[in-house]
Design a protein around this motif. Structure first.
Motif, PDB file in Angstrom:
ATOM      1  N   ASP A   7      -8.176   5.615   7.213  1.00 43.18           N
ATOM      2  CA  ASP A   7      -9.191   4.771   6.568  1.00 43.18           C
ATOM      3  C   ASP A   7      -8.605   3.973   5.406  1.00 43.18           C
ATOM      4  OD1 ASP A   7     -11.179   5.619   8.295  1.00 43.18           O
ATOM      5  OD2 ASP A   7     -11.788   7.253   6.989  1.00 43.18           O
ATOM      6  N   TRP A   8      -7.681   4.593   4.658  1.00 42.46           N
ATOM      7  CA  TRP A   8      -7.132   3.978   3.452  1.00 42.46           C
ATOM      8  C   TRP A   8      -5.635   4.188   3.373  1.00 42.46           C
ATOM      9  CZ3 TRP A   8     -10.603   1.093   1.139  1.00 42.46           C
ATOM     10  CH2 TRP A   8     -11.950   1.426   1.254  1.00 42.46           C
ATOM     11  N   LEU A   9      -4.967   3.249   2.706  1.00 41.97           N
ATOM     12  CA  LEU A   9      -3.532   3.347   2.443  1.00 41.97           C
ATOM     13  C   LEU A   9      -3.281   3.042   0.975  1.00 41.97           C
ATOM     14  CD1 LEU A   9      -2.271   1.239   5.466  1.00 41.97           C
ATOM     15  CD2 LEU A   9      -2.089   3.713   5.241  1.00 41.97           C
ATOM     16  N   LEU A  10      -2.323   3.738   0.393  1.00 39.89           N
ATOM     17  CA  LEU A  10      -1.867   3.414  -0.955  1.00 39.89           C
ATOM     18  C   LEU A  10      -0.462   2.841  -0.839  1.00 39.89           C
ATOM     19  CD1 LEU A  10      -2.998   6.486  -3.072  1.00 39.89           C
ATOM     20  CD2 LEU A  10      -4.068   4.239  -2.913  1.00 39.89           C
ATOM     21  N   GLN A  11      -0.267   1.673  -1.432  1.00 38.86           N
ATOM     22  CA  GLN A  11       1.046   1.035  -1.435  1.00 38.86           C
ATOM     23  C   GLN A  11       1.769   1.452  -2.705  1.00 38.86           C
ATOM     24  OE1 GLN A  11       1.212  -3.178  -0.612  1.00 38.86           O
ATOM     25  NE2 GLN A  11       2.830  -3.412  -2.119  1.00 38.86           N
ATOM     26  N   HIS A  12       2.939   2.057  -2.523  1.00 34.51           N
ATOM     27  CA  HIS A  12       3.725   2.548  -3.648  1.00 34.51           C
ATOM     28  C   HIS A  12       4.775   1.531  -4.057  1.00 34.51           C
ATOM     29  CE1 HIS A  12       2.023   6.579  -3.610  1.00 34.51           C
ATOM     30  NE2 HIS A  12       1.936   6.407  -2.305  1.00 34.51           N
ATOM     31  N   GLY A  13       5.134   1.583  -5.347  1.00 26.55           N
ATOM     32  CA  GLY A  13       6.182   0.712  -5.867  1.00 26.55           C
ATOM     33  C   GLY A  13       7.546   1.150  -5.365  1.00 26.55           C
ATOM     34  N   LEU A  14       8.566   0.467  -5.793  1.00 26.33           N
ATOM     35  CA  LEU A  14       9.918   0.778  -5.344  1.00 26.33           C
ATOM     36  C   LEU A  14      10.378   2.160  -5.768  1.00 26.33           C
ATOM     37  CD1 LEU A  14      11.621  -2.669  -5.921  1.00 26.33           C
ATOM     38  CD2 LEU A  14      10.770  -1.709  -3.785  1.00 26.33           C
ATOM     39  N   ASN A  15       9.849   2.676  -6.887  1.00 27.43           N
ATOM     40  CA  ASN A  15      10.249   4.007  -7.343  1.00 27.43           C
ATOM     41  C   ASN A  15       9.386   5.118  -6.739  1.00 27.43           C
ATOM     42  OD1 ASN A  15       7.842   3.906  -8.715  1.00 27.43           O
ATOM     43  ND2 ASN A  15       8.756   3.889 -10.748  1.00 27.43           N
ATOM     44  N   ASP A  26      -6.177  -0.552   8.515  1.00 25.87           N
ATOM     45  CA  ASP A  26      -5.656  -1.471   9.525  1.00 25.87           C
ATOM     46  C   ASP A  26      -5.201  -2.812   8.944  1.00 25.87           C
ATOM     47  OD1 ASP A  26      -8.187  -2.371   8.886  1.00 25.87           O
ATOM     48  OD2 ASP A  26      -8.838  -2.650  10.954  1.00 25.87           O
ATOM     49  N   CYS A  27      -4.877  -2.835   7.657  1.00 27.86           N
ATOM     50  CA  CYS A  27      -4.441  -4.066   6.995  1.00 27.86           C
ATOM     51  C   CYS A  27      -3.078  -4.516   7.534  1.00 27.86           C
ATOM     52  CB  CYS A  27      -4.357  -3.830   5.490  1.00 27.86           C
ATOM     53  SG  CYS A  27      -3.756  -5.247   4.563  1.00 27.86           S
ATOM     54  N   TRP A  28      -2.958  -5.759   7.924  1.00 28.28           N
ATOM     55  CA  TRP A  28      -1.701  -6.267   8.497  1.00 28.28           C
ATOM     56  C   TRP A  28      -0.611  -6.340   7.426  1.00 28.28           C
ATOM     57  CZ3 TRP A  28       0.513 -10.562   6.432  1.00 28.28           C
ATOM     58  CH2 TRP A  28      -0.292 -11.367   5.649  1.00 28.28           C
ATOM     59  N   ALA A  29      -0.989  -6.651   6.174  1.00 26.93           N
ATOM     60  CA  ALA A  29       0.010  -6.751   5.107  1.00 26.93           C
ATOM     61  C   ALA A  29       0.606  -5.385   4.788  1.00 26.93           C
ATOM     62  CB  ALA A  29      -0.622  -7.357   3.852  1.00 26.93           C
ATOM     63  N   ALA A  30      -0.205  -4.360   4.831  1.00 26.91           N
ATOM     64  CA  ALA A  30       0.285  -3.006   4.562  1.00 26.91           C
ATOM     65  C   ALA A  30       1.277  -2.581   5.638  1.00 26.91           C
ATOM     66  CB  ALA A  30      -0.884  -2.037   4.495  1.00 26.91           C
ATOM     67  N   ALA A  31       1.013  -2.941   6.860  1.00 25.11           N
ATOM     68  CA  ALA A  31       1.908  -2.572   7.955  1.00 25.11           C
ATOM     69  C   ALA A  31       3.272  -3.235   7.788  1.00 25.11           C
ATOM     70  CB  ALA A  31       1.283  -2.968   9.283  1.00 25.11           C
ATOM     71  N   LYS A  32       3.308  -4.430   7.231  1.00 27.51           N
ATOM     72  CA  LYS A  32       4.571  -5.147   7.050  1.00 27.51           C
ATOM     73  C   LYS A  32       5.367  -4.652   5.844  1.00 27.51           C
ATOM     74  CE  LYS A  32       4.820  -9.473   8.358  1.00 27.51           C
ATOM     75  NZ  LYS A  32       4.704 -10.914   8.351  1.00 27.51           N
ATOM     76  N   SER A  33       4.695  -4.074   4.852  1.00 20.38           N
ATOM     77  CA  SER A  33       5.389  -3.712   3.615  1.00 20.38           C
ATOM     78  C   SER A  33       6.302  -2.494   3.782  1.00 20.38           C
ATOM     79  CB  SER A  33       4.391  -3.453   2.489  1.00 20.38           C
ATOM     80  OG  SER A  33       3.864  -2.155   2.568  1.00 20.38           O
ATOM     81  N   CYS A  36       3.576   1.861   2.340  1.00 21.54           N
ATOM     82  CA  CYS A  36       2.230   2.416   2.309  1.00 21.54           C
ATOM     83  C   CYS A  36       2.181   3.793   2.958  1.00 21.54           C
ATOM     84  CB  CYS A  36       1.264   1.492   3.037  1.00 21.54           C
ATOM     85  SG  CYS A  36       1.032  -0.072   2.184  1.00 21.54           S
ATOM     86  N   ARG A  37       1.324   4.621   2.405  1.00 22.86           N
ATOM     87  CA  ARG A  37       1.118   5.963   2.918  1.00 22.86           C
ATOM     88  C   ARG A  37      -0.385   6.211   3.044  1.00 22.86           C
ATOM     89  NH1 ARG A  37       5.527   5.199   3.988  1.00 22.86           N
ATOM     90  NH2 ARG A  37       7.405   6.028   3.052  1.00 22.86           N
ATOM     91  N   PRO A  38      -0.810   6.982   4.045  1.00 23.77           N
ATOM     92  CA  PRO A  38      -2.236   7.315   4.170  1.00 23.77           C
ATOM     93  C   PRO A  38      -2.730   8.028   2.913  1.00 23.77           C
ATOM     94  CG  PRO A  38      -1.031   7.981   6.135  1.00 23.77           C
ATOM     95  CD  PRO A  38      -0.014   7.551   5.123  1.00 23.77           C
ATOM     96  N   ALA A  39      -3.997   7.798   2.591  1.00 23.22           N
ATOM     97  CA  ALA A  39      -4.572   8.393   1.383  1.00 23.22           C
ATOM     98  C   ALA A  39      -5.988   8.872   1.667  1.00 23.22           C
ATOM     99  CB  ALA A  39      -4.589   7.374   0.253  1.00 23.22           C
TER     100      ALA A  39
END
Length: 54
Positions: A7-15, A26-33, A36-39
Motif C-alpha cells: 500500500d505504501w513505500l518509504l523512499q530512503h536517502g543515500l545513507n 504502485d508509484c512509477w517513480a518509486a519503482a525507478k528510484s 524505496c521499501r514497503p512501509a
C-alpha cells in the motif's frame, strides 16, 4: 503471478537513515528510484507527521 504491490513505500536517502518521500505502492517513480521499501500505515503516518513530502 506477481504479488500485489504494498500500500505504501518509504523512499530512503543515500545513507538509508533519512526518509526522503512517501509513495503509494504502485508509484512509477518509486519503482525507478530503487531506494524505496514497503512501509506500514503507522510508519507512513509518522513520516508525514515529521513533514516528509509525498
Amino acid at each position: 503471478m506477481r504479488p500485489a504491490p504494498p500500500d505504501w513505500l518509504l523512499q530512503h536517502g543515500l545513507n538509508r537513515r533519512n526518509v526522503d518521500a512517501v509513495h503509494v505502492g504502485d508509484c512509477w517513480a518509486a519503482a525507478k528510484s530503487g531506494r524505496c521499501r514497503p512501509a506500514s500505515r503507522e510508519q507512513v503516518v509518522e513520516a508525514l507527521r515529521r513533514g516528509v513530502p509525498t
